[in-house]
Design a protein around this motif. Structure first.
Motif, PDB file in Angstrom:
ATOM      1  N   LEU A 280       0.839  -1.200   0.000  1.00 26.19           N
ATOM      2  CA  LEU A 280       0.000   0.000   0.000  1.00 26.19           C
ATOM      3  C   LEU A 280       0.870   1.244   0.000  1.00 26.19           C
ATOM      4  N   TYR A 281       0.546   2.172  -0.917  1.00 21.00           N
ATOM      5  CA  TYR A 281       1.206   3.469  -1.004  1.00 21.00           C
ATOM      6  C   TYR A 281       0.129   4.530  -0.771  1.00 21.00           C
ATOM      7  N   PRO A 282       0.106   5.167   0.395  1.00 19.25           N
ATOM      8  CA  PRO A 282      -0.982   6.102   0.714  1.00 19.25           C
ATOM      9  C   PRO A 282      -0.974   7.323  -0.197  1.00 19.25           C
ATOM     10  N   GLY A 283      -2.167   7.884  -0.389  1.00 16.86           N
ATOM     11  CA  GLY A 283      -2.321   9.109  -1.160  1.00 16.86           C
ATOM     12  C   GLY A 283      -3.269  10.057  -0.463  1.00 16.86           C
ATOM     13  N   THR A 284      -3.377  11.261  -0.993  1.00 18.68           N
ATOM     14  CA  THR A 284      -4.210  12.287  -0.379  1.00 18.68           C
ATOM     15  C   THR A 284      -5.449  12.616  -1.200  1.00 18.68           C
ATOM     16  N   GLY A 285      -5.525  12.078  -2.425  1.00 20.73           N
ATOM     17  CA  GLY A 285      -6.643  12.407  -3.300  1.00 20.73           C
ATOM     18  C   GLY A 285      -7.761  11.387  -3.245  1.00 20.73           C
ATOM     19  N   GLN A 286      -8.680  11.480  -4.214  1.00 19.71           N
ATOM     20  CA  GLN A 286      -9.858  10.619  -4.263  1.00 19.71           C
ATOM     21  C   GLN A 286      -9.676   9.396  -5.151  1.00 19.71           C
TER      22      GLN A 286
ATOM     23  N   GLY B  30      -0.850  12.163  -5.385  1.00 19.46           N
ATOM     24  CA  GLY B  30      -2.054  12.105  -4.570  1.00 19.46           C
ATOM     25  C   GLY B  30      -2.854  10.827  -4.630  1.00 19.46           C
ATOM     26  N   ASP B  31      -2.503   9.906  -5.534  1.00 16.94           N
ATOM     27  CA  ASP B  31      -3.271   8.668  -5.642  1.00 16.94           C
ATOM     28  C   ASP B  31      -2.915   7.695  -4.519  1.00 16.94           C
TER      29      ASP B  31
END
Length: 324
Positions: A73-79, A106-107
């Motif tokens: 898992l690579y966290p992101g900040t977008g939708q 952001g993904d």
């Protein structure tokens, strides 16, 4: 000594034909193999230049048969949520550079180890054709619980790209909002794959012919036998599959008529290929695909080879743009 009746002679001929056919099929399956090709450095060398110091730890989810399957898992900040599918013989770390690039814009990125790859399951084999589709469905179920409103994008490279095409053209396409395919290694015999995939794979032709005949007769007992040998690096630091079974090869790819079936794809689809791809005929993709789907962008990235698509910063920038 009385001569045999016509019926007896016919029976003898039929029995002889059956024996010859069985012996011939057995010979194809047992002896129709080949030696593994030497390591293809254009595939293995780029991985040695990737910084894996920040590689996320493996996590696991349970597939419907109870098998624990791994992912990163690579966290992101977008939708947007992206699912990345690695290529043949590989595992999730092979998509590290792509995942980092997408996470940086952001993904949220999930990268599974396809069953039979990495540390999960039997190397290069699955239980049956279609099991990988079920695994993806189970994985999407896990992701949807965490991201119920996200736009879900499926991206695959090489054989993973062919698998994405398989999903995009099937009933499971409804799970995703968009598809991006990177240098898809479509089935052998197609117009886009170089002979022996440029030295990456050696098919066991005799065994493949024998198994296709048996499968046509409904006999699937021998589908776990290897039919492809890959030019993997024997000194690689990650587990690589040296061979694929018949059922793995049939599942982790696109159907033979994948190009023709593009007409059924409803979601947006983008295809990226490097102009210097040594495994594929890069210049053949656009004419083939746009003949069926003139609306599908087929982007040729200059001076990029097969593994450069997932390692070269120039290609990664185009991939990020296509995903967005």
């Amino acid at each position: 000594m009385p001569s045999k009746s016509p019926i007896a002679r016919v029976i003898n001929i039929v029995v002889a034909v059956i024996v010859v056919a069985v012996v011939g099929l057995a010979s194809l399956i047992v002896f129709g193999t080949a030696s593994r090709p030497p390591a293809l450095t254009s595939v293995s060398d780029p991985m040695r230049h990737i910084d894996f110091s920040d590689l996320p730890m493996l996590q696991q989810f349970n597939a419907r048969d109870g098998q624990a399957l791994s992912y990163r898992l690579y966290p992101g900040t977008g939708q947007d949520v992206v699912v990345l599918i690695h290529g043949s013989s590989g595992e999730s770390s092979g998509m590290h550079a792509v995942a980092k690039t997408l996470s940086a814009i952001g993904d949220t990125v999930y990268v599974p180890d396809i069953r039979g790859h990495g540390h999960d399951g039997r190397p290069g084999d699955i239980d049956r054709i279609g099991q990988l589709d079920e695994d993806l469905a189970d994985f999407v179920g896990v992701i949807r619980q965490l991201h119920p409103r996200a736009s879900l994008i499926l991206v695959g490279h090489s054989s993973g790209g062919a698998f994405v095409m398989r999903i995009a053209e099937g009933r499971d396409a409804r799970w995703f909002n968009r598809f991006v395919i990177l240098s898809p290694a479509l089935p052998h015999g197609g117009e886009t794959l170089r002979p022996y995939a440029g030295g990456w794979v050696t098919p066991f032709v005799g065994r493949i012919v024998g198994l296709k005949i048996l499968n046509g007769l409904g006999v699937r007992w021998f589908n776990g036998l290897p039919i492809l040998a890959f030019a993997v690096d024997p000194h690689a630091s990650v587990p690589l599959d040296a061979t694929y079974s018949y059922r793995m090869q049939q599942n982790f790819t696109a159907p033979p008529d994948a190009i023709a079936r593009l007409s059924v794809v409803k979601q947006p689809l983008t295809v990226l290929v490097g102009s210097k791809d040594e495994l594929l005929y890069a210049d053949r993709f656009a004419p083939l695909i746009n003949r069926v789907r003139p609306d599908v962008p087929v982007i040729l990235i200059p001076d990029i080879d097969h593994m450069g698509m997932v390692t070269d910063p120039r290609a990664l920038a185009v991939v990020a743009s296509a995903v967005k």
